[in-house]
Design an enzyme around this catalytic site. Sequence first.
Site, PDB file in Angstrom:
ATOM      1  CE1 TYR A   1     -27.137  13.277 -54.455  1.00  0.00           C
ATOM      2  CE2 TYR A   1     -25.988  12.093 -56.193  1.00  0.00           C
ATOM      3  CZ  TYR A   1     -25.991  13.054 -55.195  1.00  0.00           C
ATOM      4  OH  TYR A   1     -24.853  13.795 -54.953  1.00  0.00           O
TER       5      TYR A   1
ATOM      6  CB  SER B   1     -23.808  19.785 -60.082  1.00  0.00           C
ATOM      7  OG  SER B   1     -24.481  18.810 -60.839  1.00  0.00           O
TER       8      SER B   1
HETATM    9  O1  NJP Z   1     -21.654  14.551 -47.802  1.00  0.00           O
HETATM   10  P1  NJP Z   1     -21.903  14.859 -46.252  1.00  0.00           P
HETATM   11  P2  NJP Z   1     -20.749  15.302 -48.895  1.00  0.00           P
HETATM   12  N1  NJP Z   1     -30.072  21.722 -44.471  1.00  0.00           N
HETATM   13  O2  NJP Z   1     -23.055  13.987 -45.888  1.00  0.00           O
HETATM   14  C1  NJP Z   1     -25.707  19.098 -45.007  1.00  0.00           C
HETATM   15  C2  NJP Z   1     -22.533  16.209 -53.157  1.00  0.00           C
HETATM   16  N2  NJP Z   1     -21.815  15.095 -53.732  1.00  0.00           N
HETATM   17  O3  NJP Z   1     -19.784  16.229 -48.330  1.00  0.00           O
HETATM   18  O4  NJP Z   1     -27.387  19.387 -41.827  1.00  0.00           O
HETATM   19  C3  NJP Z   1     -28.811  22.075 -44.224  1.00  0.00           C
HETATM   20  O5  NJP Z   1     -20.623  14.742 -45.500  1.00  0.00           O
HETATM   21  C4  NJP Z   1     -25.153  18.158 -43.944  1.00  0.00           C
HETATM   22  O6  NJP Z   1     -25.170  18.733 -42.662  1.00  0.00           O
HETATM   23  P3  NJP Z   1     -26.264  18.464 -41.498  1.00  0.00           P
HETATM   24  C5  NJP Z   1     -23.714  15.886 -52.266  1.00  0.00           C
HETATM   25  O7  NJP Z   1     -24.861  15.594 -53.005  1.00  0.00           O
HETATM   26  C6  NJP Z   1     -21.201  14.169 -52.950  1.00  0.00           C
HETATM   27  O8  NJP Z   1     -20.274  14.223 -49.789  1.00  0.00           O
HETATM   28  O9  NJP Z   1     -25.512  18.879 -40.282  1.00  0.00           O
HETATM   29  N3  NJP Z   1     -27.751  21.287 -44.420  1.00  0.00           N
HETATM   30  C7  NJP Z   1     -23.693  18.091 -44.371  1.00  0.00           C
HETATM   31  O10 NJP Z   1     -22.972  19.198 -43.893  1.00  0.00           O
HETATM   32  C8  NJP Z   1     -23.834  17.194 -51.513  1.00  0.00           C
HETATM   33  O11 NJP Z   1     -24.552  18.140 -52.271  1.00  0.00           O
HETATM   34  C9  NJP Z   1     -20.518  13.128 -53.555  1.00  0.00           C
HETATM   35  O12 NJP Z   1     -26.637  17.029 -41.574  1.00  0.00           O
HETATM   36  C10 NJP Z   1     -28.002  20.045 -44.868  1.00  0.00           C
HETATM   37  C11 NJP Z   1     -23.785  18.189 -45.895  1.00  0.00           C
HETATM   38  O13 NJP Z   1     -25.063  18.717 -46.220  1.00  0.00           O
HETATM   39  C12 NJP Z   1     -22.390  17.677 -51.384  1.00  0.00           C
HETATM   40  O14 NJP Z   1     -21.635  16.904 -52.321  1.00  0.00           O
HETATM   41  C13 NJP Z   1     -20.450  13.041 -54.924  1.00  0.00           C
HETATM   42  C14 NJP Z   1     -29.284  19.592 -45.144  1.00  0.00           C
HETATM   43  C15 NJP Z   1     -23.610  16.829 -46.526  1.00  0.00           C
HETATM   44  O15 NJP Z   1     -22.326  16.391 -46.234  1.00  0.00           O
HETATM   45  C16 NJP Z   1     -21.776  17.467 -50.033  1.00  0.00           C
HETATM   46  O16 NJP Z   1     -21.885  16.100 -49.662  1.00  0.00           O
HETATM   47  C17 NJP Z   1     -21.078  13.992 -55.677  1.00  0.00           C
HETATM   48  C18 NJP Z   1     -30.353  20.481 -44.925  1.00  0.00           C
HETATM   49  N4  NJP Z   1     -31.632  20.149 -45.180  1.00  0.00           N
HETATM   50  C19 NJP Z   1     -21.759  15.031 -55.079  1.00  0.00           C
HETATM   51  N5  NJP Z   1     -29.202  18.306 -45.594  1.00  0.00           N
HETATM   52  C20 NJP Z   1     -19.832  12.056 -52.793  1.00  0.00           C
HETATM   53  N6  NJP Z   1     -19.653  12.169 -51.478  1.00  0.00           N
HETATM   54  O17 NJP Z   1     -19.399  11.071 -53.414  1.00  0.00           O
HETATM   55  C21 NJP Z   1     -27.889  17.974 -45.581  1.00  0.00           C
HETATM   56  O18 NJP Z   1     -21.004  13.893 -57.000  1.00  0.00           O
HETATM   57  N7  NJP Z   1     -27.160  19.014 -45.159  1.00  0.00           N
END
Ligand code: NJP
Length: 227
Positions: free
Chosen positions: A148, A135
């Site tokens: 978001y 979350s």
């Molecule tokens: O970001 P990022 P985070 N199907 O962009 C994947 C939450 N969060 O590690 O598919 C399958 O490096 C995408 O992979 P790809 C945030 O909301 C963050 O920060 O290859 N996969 C990548 O591996 C999220 O829930 C912050 O593009 C899909 C990953 O998701 C989680 O942390 C703060 C996809 C995203 O990695 C991980 O984000 C917070 C799909 N349809 C919560 N769409 C923060 N960074 O500050 C995306 O409170 N992905």
Amino acid sequence: MQRVLLITGASSGIGAATARAAAREGYQLVLAARSADKLTALAQELGPENVLACELDVTDMEQQQAMIEQTLETFGRLDAVFANAGQGGSSGGFSGADHRVWREMILTNVYGVGLTLQASLPALKRSKGHVLLTSSAAGRSTIPGSMYSATKWAVTGIGYNLREELRGSGMRVTLIEPGMVDTPFFDEPPETALEARDIANAVIYALSQPAHVDVNEILIRPTPPSD
Ligand code: NJP
């Protein structure tokens, strides 16, 4: 016996950092995301014999079910799922944001989490497994005009409601609620952002507790800068 952890959104950021931390703890890993090239590179880094890389879009139920079938064929069990894949929104608030960005984000952040749960719960019930959900601090506070944030409130609700559905099953549900983390999620994260491994440490803490301890939620924010 090695335990098996599945991570969605494993191709970068928090998911990839958690994969590295869990590999150090001896887990066998299922790593899922859309970017097959990044998953293959991470599997090479961590030792391909203990990693199953699954190219999938979390909004596709057939791909989710195929991933669980492949997991059981490869490792024979599933002990924990970290439903972490997520996307950010578009600026402009409810008055002006791009509604097409909303659609993809809501489908990924909310529907995609639901599909990961529905596909994996039968296997997790057999292992009395552990569900962890990313979350956000944004899913526990008010952010003006943020769809978001609303998706992350929904993920918080999924965690609470899933825990009640599973009451008496021996299974556990943990909500991971990060503040700002320096990942590709942001073009320019603020200087005070957490690192992805800070969140990975929280995931490993929850996973490492004995069976009678259900860590319900962990809210992790950067320490405010000192004066
Ligand atoms: O970001 P990022 P985070 N199907 O962009 C994947 C939450 N969060 O590690 O598919 C399958 O490096 C995408 O992979 P790809 C945030 O909301 C963050 O920060 O290859 N996969 C990548 O591996 C999220 O829930 C912050 O593009 C899909 C990953 O998701 C989680 O942390 C703060 C996809 C995203 O990695 C991980 O984000 C917070 C799909 N349809 C919560 N769409 C923060 N960074 O500050 C995306 O409170 N992905």
